[in-house]
Design a protein around this motif. Sequence first.
Motif, PDB file in Angstrom:
ATOM      1  N   PRO A 278     -72.220  60.908 -24.984  1.00  0.00           N
ATOM      2  CA  PRO A 278     -70.496  60.656 -24.690  1.00  0.00           C
ATOM      3  C   PRO A 278     -69.255  61.749 -25.267  1.00  0.00           C
ATOM      4  O   PRO A 278     -68.530  61.739 -24.951  1.00  0.00           O
ATOM      5  N   LYS A 279     -69.879  61.555 -26.814  1.00  0.00           N
ATOM      6  CA  LYS A 279     -69.288  63.114 -26.931  1.00  0.00           C
ATOM      7  C   LYS A 279     -69.318  64.194 -26.310  1.00  0.00           C
ATOM      8  O   LYS A 279     -67.749  65.031 -26.754  1.00  0.00           O
ATOM      9  N   TYR A 280     -70.179  64.285 -25.417  1.00  0.00           N
ATOM     10  CA  TYR A 280     -69.578  65.723 -24.731  1.00  0.00           C
ATOM     11  C   TYR A 280     -68.691  65.633 -23.471  1.00  0.00           C
ATOM     12  O   TYR A 280     -67.992  66.744 -23.503  1.00  0.00           O
ATOM     13  N   ILE A 281     -69.248  64.450 -23.791  1.00  0.00           N
ATOM     14  CA  ILE A 281     -68.501  63.208 -21.721  1.00  0.00           C
ATOM     15  C   ILE A 281     -66.712  63.234 -22.330  1.00  0.00           C
ATOM     16  O   ILE A 281     -66.350  64.446 -21.119  1.00  0.00           O
ATOM     17  N   ASP A 282     -66.700  63.819 -23.259  1.00  0.00           N
ATOM     18  CA  ASP A 282     -65.523  63.767 -24.202  1.00  0.00           C
ATOM     19  C   ASP A 282     -64.507  65.072 -24.069  1.00  0.00           C
ATOM     20  O   ASP A 282     -63.600  65.332 -23.109  1.00  0.00           O
ATOM     21  N   VAL A 283     -65.687  65.936 -24.106  1.00  0.00           N
ATOM     22  CA  VAL A 283     -64.684  67.075 -24.610  1.00  0.00           C
ATOM     23  C   VAL A 283     -65.042  67.634 -22.814  1.00  0.00           C
ATOM     24  O   VAL A 283     -63.159  68.114 -22.500  1.00  0.00           O
ATOM     25  N   TYR A 284     -65.114  66.827 -22.587  1.00  0.00           N
ATOM     26  CA  TYR A 284     -65.168  67.712 -20.587  1.00  0.00           C
ATOM     27  C   TYR A 284     -63.937  67.389 -19.899  1.00  0.00           C
ATOM     28  O   TYR A 284     -63.443  67.795 -19.409  1.00  0.00           O
ATOM     29  N   GLU A 285     -63.847  65.718 -20.644  1.00  0.00           N
ATOM     30  CA  GLU A 285     -62.528  65.280 -19.722  1.00  0.00           C
ATOM     31  C   GLU A 285     -61.544  66.038 -20.648  1.00  0.00           C
ATOM     32  O   GLU A 285     -60.183  66.359 -19.395  1.00  0.00           O
ATOM     33  N   LYS A 286     -61.469  66.458 -21.225  1.00  0.00           N
ATOM     34  CA  LYS A 286     -60.078  67.175 -22.376  1.00  0.00           C
ATOM     35  C   LYS A 286     -60.279  68.719 -21.887  1.00  0.00           C
ATOM     36  O   LYS A 286     -59.057  68.692 -21.173  1.00  0.00           O
ATOM     37  N   ALA A 287     -61.583  69.050 -21.060  1.00  0.00           N
ATOM     38  CA  ALA A 287     -61.325  70.117 -20.701  1.00  0.00           C
ATOM     39  C   ALA A 287     -60.807  69.653 -18.861  1.00  0.00           C
ATOM     40  O   ALA A 287     -60.008  71.023 -19.097  1.00  0.00           O
ATOM     41  N   LEU A 288     -61.153  69.248 -18.939  1.00  0.00           N
ATOM     42  CA  LEU A 288     -60.717  69.631 -17.021  1.00  0.00           C
ATOM     43  C   LEU A 288     -59.318  68.814 -17.224  1.00  0.00           C
ATOM     44  O   LEU A 288     -58.078  69.005 -16.302  1.00  0.00           O
TER      45      LEU A 288
ATOM     46  N   ASP B 287     -61.733  77.011 -24.361  1.00  0.00           N
ATOM     47  CA  ASP B 287     -61.478  75.948 -24.145  1.00  0.00           C
ATOM     48  C   ASP B 287     -61.319  75.219 -24.926  1.00  0.00           C
ATOM     49  O   ASP B 287     -60.548  75.230 -25.731  1.00  0.00           O
ATOM     50  N   TYR B 288     -62.948  75.478 -25.229  1.00  0.00           N
ATOM     51  CA  TYR B 288     -63.402  73.910 -26.162  1.00  0.00           C
ATOM     52  C   TYR B 288     -64.283  74.628 -27.149  1.00  0.00           C
ATOM     53  O   TYR B 288     -65.425  75.218 -26.053  1.00  0.00           O
ATOM     54  N   VAL B 289     -64.352  74.585 -28.881  1.00  0.00           N
ATOM     55  CA  VAL B 289     -65.322  74.970 -29.004  1.00  0.00           C
ATOM     56  C   VAL B 289     -66.462  73.930 -29.639  1.00  0.00           C
ATOM     57  O   VAL B 289     -65.567  72.987 -30.137  1.00  0.00           O
ATOM     58  N   THR B 290     -67.409  73.778 -29.784  1.00  0.00           N
ATOM     59  CA  THR B 290     -68.296  72.814 -29.913  1.00  0.00           C
ATOM     60  C   THR B 290     -69.621  73.405 -31.434  1.00  0.00           C
ATOM     61  O   THR B 290     -70.172  74.327 -30.487  1.00  0.00           O
ATOM     62  N   ALA B 291     -69.673  72.774 -32.306  1.00  0.00           N
ATOM     63  CA  ALA B 291     -71.073  73.363 -33.332  1.00  0.00           C
ATOM     64  C   ALA B 291     -71.396  71.851 -33.921  1.00  0.00           C
ATOM     65  O   ALA B 291     -71.199  70.942 -33.489  1.00  0.00           O
ATOM     66  N   VAL B 292     -73.016  72.386 -34.205  1.00  0.00           N
ATOM     67  CA  VAL B 292     -74.215  71.187 -34.282  1.00  0.00           C
ATOM     68  C   VAL B 292     -74.180  71.096 -35.727  1.00  0.00           C
ATOM     69  O   VAL B 292     -75.091  70.351 -35.776  1.00  0.00           O
TER      70      VAL B 292
ATOM     71  N   ILE C 273     -63.098  73.322 -33.648  1.00  0.00           N
ATOM     72  CA  ILE C 273     -64.695  73.321 -33.749  1.00  0.00           C
ATOM     73  C   ILE C 273     -64.831  72.254 -33.718  1.00  0.00           C
ATOM     74  O   ILE C 273     -64.240  71.396 -35.057  1.00  0.00           O
ATOM     75  N   SER C 274     -64.688  71.166 -32.699  1.00  0.00           N
ATOM     76  CA  SER C 274     -65.847  69.676 -32.892  1.00  0.00           C
ATOM     77  C   SER C 274     -66.960  69.791 -32.978  1.00  0.00           C
ATOM     78  O   SER C 274     -67.989  70.831 -32.542  1.00  0.00           O
ATOM     79  N   VAL C 275     -67.427  68.985 -34.075  1.00  0.00           N
ATOM     80  CA  VAL C 275     -68.602  68.892 -34.620  1.00  0.00           C
ATOM     81  C   VAL C 275     -69.859  68.272 -33.577  1.00  0.00           C
ATOM     82  O   VAL C 275     -69.022  66.415 -33.560  1.00  0.00           O
ATOM     83  N   ILE C 276     -70.442  68.106 -32.947  1.00  0.00           N
ATOM     84  CA  ILE C 276     -71.592  67.041 -31.792  1.00  0.00           C
ATOM     85  C   ILE C 276     -72.512  67.631 -32.371  1.00  0.00           C
ATOM     86  O   ILE C 276     -73.147  68.513 -32.250  1.00  0.00           O
ATOM     87  N   PRO C 277     -72.802  67.045 -33.174  1.00  0.00           N
ATOM     88  CA  PRO C 277     -74.674  66.943 -33.844  1.00  0.00           C
ATOM     89  C   PRO C 277     -75.851  66.743 -32.923  1.00  0.00           C
ATOM     90  O   PRO C 277     -75.126  66.451 -31.875  1.00  0.00           O
ATOM     91  N   ASN C 278     -76.886  67.242 -32.617  1.00  0.00           N
ATOM     92  CA  ASN C 278     -78.133  67.615 -31.687  1.00  0.00           C
ATOM     93  C   ASN C 278     -78.324  66.554 -31.868  1.00  0.00           C
ATOM     94  O   ASN C 278     -77.716  65.896 -32.960  1.00  0.00           O
ATOM     95  N   PHE C 279     -78.915  66.226 -30.539  1.00  0.00           N
ATOM     96  CA  PHE C 279     -79.998  64.348 -30.565  1.00  0.00           C
ATOM     97  C   PHE C 279     -80.759  64.830 -30.397  1.00  0.00           C
ATOM     98  O   PHE C 279     -81.686  65.810 -29.832  1.00  0.00           O
ATOM     99  N   ILE C 280     -81.740  63.839 -30.349  1.00  0.00           N
ATOM    100  CA  ILE C 280     -82.933  63.538 -29.651  1.00  0.00           C
ATOM    101  C   ILE C 280     -82.921  62.342 -28.730  1.00  0.00           C
ATOM    102  O   ILE C 280     -82.558  61.160 -28.575  1.00  0.00           O
ATOM    103  N   ASP C 281     -84.061  62.121 -27.670  1.00  0.00           N
ATOM    104  CA  ASP C 281     -84.141  61.025 -26.389  1.00  0.00           C
ATOM    105  C   ASP C 281     -84.638  60.221 -27.670  1.00  0.00           C
ATOM    106  O   ASP C 281     -86.544  60.962 -27.482  1.00  0.00           O
TER     107      ASP C 281
END
Length: 379
Positions: free
Chosen positions: A361-371, A146-151, A169-177
């Motif tokens: 928040p970028k991933y949460i945004d994709v989740y919300e769109k998917a829902l 349904d949604y595809v993201t690339a790093v 394909i949305s680009v959501i870069p990898n992250f770090i804590d």
Amino acid sequence: MNVGIVCYPTFGGSGVVATELGNALAAKGCKVHFISYSQPVRLNIFERNIYYHEVNVHDYPLFQYQPYELALSTKMVETAISEKLDLLHVHYAIPHAYAAFMAKQILKSEGISIPVITTLHGTDITLVGKNPSYKRAVKFSIEQSDYVTAVSKKLREQTLQFFNCTKEISVIPNFIDNSLYQKHENCEKEAFAQKGEKIITHISNFREVKRTRDVIEVFAGIRTKIASKLLLVGDGPERSKDLDKAKELGLGRDVIYLGKTAEVERILCLSDLFLLPSESESFGLAALEAMAAGTPVISSNAGGLPEVNLNGTTGYTCEVGDVAGMTQKAIHILESDKLHKTLKQNALEQAKAHDIKSILPKYIDVYEKALKSKEKPTH
Ligand code: GMT
């Protein structure tokens, strides 16, 4: 929100990203259900809202190869029903996106609609996905998600080009804590090096694609000018050949092999330089981890690496295989405290720009769109 995360449980980047994402979602109150064949290495099972569902592949003498995709899709279906999952987020297309498609169809036949989000990580496209016998199935799995993201932008570009697909394909870069790295400000350099010696580090899964022999050769060049030690972290098929090469070049005890460890932050804290000369790299999470510890990076310019290691800013990028260029840049950095300090500062900034707090928040945004776009149940 009840989220199902499917990932590889190993030290590889995709498993780490998936696990850290799940940990962060759980901390925000989502119930996160990890589905994998073994417990992901960075999974914090003591954390609230984290659940683990193991995929069991049953041995049956008829099968020469046990059907993992079947066991995985079955586990996805069971978990989606028992845990009332709102969505499935699969990391690495092969075979996860493929198994998710099957799970989605089975659930649909039972009147349950569940969106599938696929995150592409790199070798699922650039190496395995290019295997002609997998190409159709990988393309299909991507298009059916349904949604595809690339790093990275580069990985998105490579995916669209190689599979000749039009999928968004949305680009959501990898992250770090970054907070994990701030804890380690008192580095124990003397554990590995004499006073005045520099420490150069490489972390990977020692597969051919990482060009670990280049790491040894670059270090050999640095060592002719600068007293230093090389720390090798991780394990994989190339490791013993690398250590043989180090012996052959007479590097002796200056190459220290540390194997797989969970002490990555402590090791990066005491590193003066990080080497990542990969042949192909969709993002290079290890380079970002080094930057979070304030370590400048010398890398190749393969794939998405230039998006992470900003040439001349956080370190330097060179052509793949340019051992001489990498050696020269490394010496240049290690000989100038002023340059090292500037690169260190920029590396820390780059890591801050990729903090989990701004990427989640970028991933949460994709989740919300998917829902929102979820198909209506049939009963
Ligand atoms: O190939 C690996 O090194 C492991 C692989 C994985 O999927 O576990 O790493 C890929 O995903 C990482 C996380 O997104 C990226 O940082 C790595 O660049 C990517 N590896 C390659 O593209 C070679």
